[in-house]
Design an enzyme around this catalytic site. Structure first.
Site, PDB file in Angstrom:
ATOM      1  CG  ASP A  66      -2.090   0.728   1.005  1.00 59.23           C
ATOM      2  OD1 ASP A  66      -2.315   1.562   0.148  1.00 59.23           O
ATOM      3  OD2 ASP A  66      -3.342   0.458   1.912  1.00 59.23           O
ATOM      4  CG  ASP A  71      -9.689   1.888  -1.072  1.00 55.78           C
ATOM      5  OD1 ASP A  71      -8.543   1.711  -1.527  1.00 55.78           O
ATOM      6  OD2 ASP A  71      -9.460   1.625   0.321  1.00 55.78           O
TER       7      ASP A  71
HETATM    8  C1  GLA Z   1      -5.871   1.420   1.601  1.00 55.44           C
HETATM    9  C2  GLA Z   1      -6.027   0.420   0.363  1.00 55.44           C
HETATM   10  C3  GLA Z   1      -7.025  -0.536   0.508  1.00 55.44           C
HETATM   11  C4  GLA Z   1      -6.784  -1.358   1.678  1.00 55.44           C
HETATM   12  C5  GLA Z   1      -6.767  -0.462   2.880  1.00 55.44           C
HETATM   13  C6  GLA Z   1      -6.166  -1.009   4.402  1.00 55.44           C
HETATM   14  O1  GLA Z   1      -6.984   2.000   1.512  1.00 55.44           O
HETATM   15  O2  GLA Z   1      -6.243   1.094  -0.964  1.00 55.44           O
HETATM   16  O3  GLA Z   1      -7.203  -1.607  -0.530  1.00 55.44           O
HETATM   17  O4  GLA Z   1      -5.788  -2.262   1.740  1.00 55.44           O
HETATM   18  O5  GLA Z   1      -6.002   0.690   2.611  1.00 55.44           O
HETATM   19  O6  GLA Z   1      -5.951   0.017   5.351  1.00 55.44           O
END
Ligand code: GLA
Length: 325
Positions: A160, A221
């Site tokens: 990430d 996301d």
């Molecule tokens: C980010 C990523 C997600 C997930 C969250 C976890 O938002 O894009 O896919 O992994 O972090 O905290």
């Protein structure tokens, strides 16, 4: 650009747009598996939510389901842990450690459990000082963390991009982790979020991203709703000139998880996600509860004709030809 012999009577060389992905022998077709985030998020309270908290028990149960309910046979091989698995501190040697109450056996033991069932184990870390949920990140420890993952028997790293500092640190961190994983000698698929974070600050060089990563997130996301799906689909189409050219064996655009089998999509919307993700040569990483999924969604996710399109060895990402409304 990739070229293949097209067996016509005369024989012809057919060249297709498409990138050359990270040359580590992995992800020659889009990765398939299960990832905890969208469905289980950062639930750490096992007292209140014993069956839904991020714990070794959750992953062991999903591993059992993947084998006994036909998921592995259908091609879903990677069982992936997302954020919130870590303890709040590194150990006295700066090594990462899992939360001791939720993962009492540790990650190595979980990896053994998963491997014994023919599955592969994915894990999550972050290029910055802390993960998005605030656990210790990998910045300053790329080589050590890559080695720790290899020692534990990890097969995929989702990396990430929260809390990275500067663009230089972000990009340098993604490159360094790729090299560090490779140096361990273990096959660890490298799933990046580099373009998602870097896009805010610079133009993305997809040729470079694809040299370092086996897959990469471009957009925010996904959520369990049609509105969210539509954003991802429209965003992908709006950038398809760049994205389609970058994808190919070894490196894939990642529009994020399949949310089929949850609460927010109608049947038609579920069919749409499965069809478009397959056409887009997207990683098929489900985030749902395999212990409790309705038979229709299960059949859709396991449909071999659709999966065959996603897993086509040529790895050409489809694109939008026409928008009617
Ligand atoms: C980010 C990523 C997600 C997930 C969250 C976890 O938002 O894009 O896919 O992994 O972090 O905290």
């Amino acid at each position: 650009m990739r070229c293949v012999w097209w067996t016509l009577a005369a024989g012809a060389l057919l060249c297709l747009p498409g990138g050359a992905g990270l040359d580590n022998g992995l992800a020659r077709t889009p990765p398939m598996g299960w990832l905890h985030w969208e469905r289980f998020m950062c639930e750490t309270d096992c007292g209140k939510n014993p069956s839904g908290c991020i714990s070794e028990q959750l992953f062991m149960q999903m591993a059992d389901m993947m084998v006994s309910n036909g998921w592995l046979k259908a091609g879903y091989r990677y069982l992936c842990i997302d954020d919130c698995w870590l303890a709040t501190q590194r150990d006295e040697n700066n090594r990462l450690q899992a939360d001791p109450t939720r993962f009492p056996g540790g990650i190595k033991k979980l990896a053994d459990y998963v491997h014994a069932r023919g599955l592969l184990l994915g894990i999550y870390q972050d290029v910055g000082k802390a993960t998005c949920a605030g656990y210790p990140g990998s910045q300053g420890f790329y080589e050590l963390d890559a080695q720790t993952f290899a020692d534990w028997g990890i097969d995929l790293l989702k990396f990430d991009g929260c809390n990275y500092g500067t663009l230089e640190l972000l990009e340098d961190g993604y490159r360094r982790m790729s090299i560090a994983l490779n140096r361990t000698g273990r096959n660890i698929l490298y799933s990046c979020e580099w373009p998602l974070y870097a896009r805010r600050l610079t133009k993305i060089n997809y040729t470079e991203v694809a040299e370092y990563c086996n897959s990469w997130r471009n957009f925010d996301d996904i959520e369990d709703s049609w509105t969210s799906l539509k954003y991802v689909i429209d965003f992908t189409a709006s950038l398809q000139g760049e994205l389609v050219a970058a994808a190919g064996p070894g490196g894939w655009n990642d529009p994020d998880m399949l949310v089929i089998g949850n609460f927010g999509l109608s049947w038609d919307q579920e069919v749409t996600q499965m069809a478009l993700w397959s056409i887009m040569a997207a990683p098929l990483l489900m985030s749902n509860d395999l212990r409790d999924i309705n038979p229709r969604s299960k059949a859709l996710l396991q449909d071999q004709e659709v999966i065959a399109i996603n897993q086509d060895p040529l790895g050409v990402q489809g694109y939008r030809l026409l928008k009617v409304i």
